[in-house]
Design an enzyme around this catalytic site. Structure first.
Site: not given
Length: 300
Positions: A179, A66
């Protein structure tokens, strides 16, 4: 006959040499840095990197998920902590995302490539100055999907930053990727695969229980924080040291708190220096404050 045998035995054993002592060379310390996610809170990573650079801590490889993937790629490409800090503090949601409501999410992040092209010095894994690893998550299987070694970095970073419920998944071959922090808080194990024998994980805690969500995105974010807090075995298992900057008071989109986030990252890194020095066999260093990477926004 007996005397002759004993004399011969003494003659032979007297000439025997003891084996030479074996010199065992200590394995060189190869430090890997695994950076966790946190969206705006990822600016704290720049403070950690600034302290490590100022104190000449050698980083063998770096990995991230991320927001940590963006910082890891920038640092591996040759961007300085100051450049990373400036980009993070000046960044806004619209710089990396565009509203495009669909059944799969509300936002697409193709704009992130332009942002990365300005920040990164190199754009391919094989061109990085130190080994880089980026982790995303396969939405269907829940498995980690690790990128490293060779290839373009843009799609892996976009995938690793595709927070479900907000960002639309990124298609890669026959997979839908989201993610990386969904499957692993920080890719410490990947750092070991890239050759590190000491792994430092930088974990960015989410907001505390005293913060009450006020919209749908905050509800989703808080739910994932709860899940991750129950499943931090991977982070602990594969890390030799976990650094957790004090960033709980900052919201996921709190880019305006950049200087405070940098300061929190630097403070946590300074606290970790004695342990790192012990690995490197160095004498304890005086914990001088790191050189500022961004001017403070606080009034004098």
């Amino acid at each position: 006959m007996k005397d002759r045998f004993l004399s011969a035995l003494r003659h032979v054993t007297g000439k025997r040499r003891l084996p030479a002592p074996v010199t065992v060379l200590a394995e060189p310390v190869r430090i890997g840095l695994a950076l966790g996610g946190g969206f705006a809170r990822g600016i704290a990573h720049a403070g950690v990197l600034s302290v490590f650079d100022n104190h000449h801590i050698p980083i063998h490889c770096i990995t991230g998920v991320s927001a940590g993937a963006i910082v890891a790629a920038a640092y591996a490409s040759g961007a300085t902590p100051a450049e990373i800090a400036h980009a993070g503090c000046s960044m806004r949601f619209g710089d990396v995302a565009r509203w495009s409501i669909s059944r799969m999410g509300f936002v697409v992040n193709e704009r992130m490539q332009r942002f990365l092209q300005k920040l990164l010095k190199r754009y391919r894994f094989e061109e990085m100055r130190i080994p880089l690893g980026v982790t995303a998550t396969d939405l269907c299987t829940g498995e980690e999907v690790d990128f490293h070694g060779s290839g373009d970095v843009f799609l892996p970073i976009r995938a690793s930053c595709s927070y479900p419920g907000l960002f639309q998944p990124v298609r890669y071959q026959d997979r839908l990727l989201v993610d990386g922090a969904i499957s692993v808080e920080a890719p410490a194990e990947l750092a070991r695969q890239l050759g590190a024998n000491r792994v430092i994980t930088v974990y960015l805690p989410g907001q505390g229980p005293d913060v009450v969500p006020t919209n749908m995105f905050q509800v989703i974010n808080r739910c994932f924080q709860i899940l991750q807090s129950r499943a931090d075995d991977s982070r602990r298992k594969h890390s030799d040291l976990v650094i957790a900057p004090a960033v709980r008071g900052v919201q996921w989109d709190g880019f305006g708190n950049g200087p405070d986030l940098i300061e929190a990252g630097a403070a946590a890194a300074l606290d970790a220096l004695p342990q790192i020095d012990a690995w490197l066999g160095a004498q304890p260093r005086a914990q001088a404050p790191a050189a500022p990477v961004m001017p403070s926004s606080k009034p004098a």
